[in-house]
Design an enzyme around this catalytic site. Sequence first.
Site, PDB file in Angstrom:
ATOM      1  N   ASP A  14       0.873  -1.165   0.000  1.00 57.49           N
ATOM      2  CA  ASP A  14       0.000   0.000   0.000  1.00 57.49           C
ATOM      3  C   ASP A  14       0.916   1.222   0.000  1.00 57.49           C
ATOM      4  O   ASP A  14       2.107   1.122   0.310  1.00 57.49           O
ATOM      5  CB  ASP A  14      -0.889  -0.036   1.245  1.00 57.49           C
ATOM      6  CG  ASP A  14      -1.714   1.220   1.419  1.00 57.49           C
ATOM      7  OD1 ASP A  14      -2.387   1.621   0.463  1.00 57.49           O
ATOM      8  OD2 ASP A  14      -1.661   1.805   2.523  1.00 57.49           O
ATOM      9  N   ASP A  16      -0.062   5.132   0.945  1.00 53.41           N
ATOM     10  CA  ASP A  16      -0.232   6.181   1.951  1.00 53.41           C
ATOM     11  C   ASP A  16      -0.147   5.622   3.366  1.00 53.41           C
ATOM     12  O   ASP A  16      -0.850   4.672   3.713  1.00 53.41           O
ATOM     13  CB  ASP A  16      -1.579   6.874   1.767  1.00 53.41           C
ATOM     14  CG  ASP A  16      -1.719   7.490   0.382  1.00 53.41           C
ATOM     15  OD1 ASP A  16      -0.713   7.571  -0.337  1.00 53.41           O
ATOM     16  OD2 ASP A  16      -2.848   7.878   0.022  1.00 53.41           O
TER      17      ASP A  16
END
Length: 272
Positions: A14, A16
């Site tokens: 992922d 952020d």
Amino acid sequence: MTSTPSDRIAAFFDLDKTVIARSSALAFTRPFFDGGLLTRRAMLRSAVAQLQFLLASTGDDQVERLRKHVTDMCTGWDAGLVREIVSETLEEVVRPAIFSEAAALIEQHRRAGHEIVLISASGIEMVEPIGRLLGADVVRASIMRVVDGRYSGELEFYCFGEAKAIAMRSLADERGYRLDECYAYSDSSTDLPMLTAVGHPAVVNPDRALRRHATENGWEIFDFPNPLPASPWSSKATVTRTALCATGIGAAAAAAIVYQLRHSKNARSEAA
């Protein structure tokens, strides 16, 4: 030992709060303002959204608010100009926000012969260049519909929740990944479908729900410190103003935003 094409292993990251310490969708607020895409008022609204993202747990509701803010903000923008601004400001905007521990982890997987996959709910216009900066082999991200060269405000693909796991399974078929031998890293409980799709899930700076789930299931937990400089005695408000100033928001505006959010929170508490 390097994986063979029929025996490939991937590390899915992922973006952020996992690889970078901010919202990639909002990281370019100041460059977009400088490029004439945002008004000052809209820039300040984005600063508030960035702050809420940094301080809050990333639940479904918060992600949906962020998605709506970004799609509404971008509607009507020239897609080519957006890509141009992102490309020109990538180094100054993104590199300082990369967790050094995340960069080291990516390099560790690369040396093990694993492919690096960056998978994010943010727009492909931001995620693809960040993927190149990080040396990712594959990128999957949300895609906004473009009509006559401008964003329509609608999404063709929203790379969020179960859609991430579907994209991962599709990549596994396409590239020969053995998902039971693959790795995945995320900070948010909304990414449980992504994490449970692989044999080696791990969490990075997890929200409360994800930390609890990881602890109960014996998953590895990483806590990466914020790359933004802050004195150990700094208050939360001071750290917040530092973070906002790093996004290009002036000190006075940052202080006003902190006051506004704190005042709103107190008002809600009193009403309750």
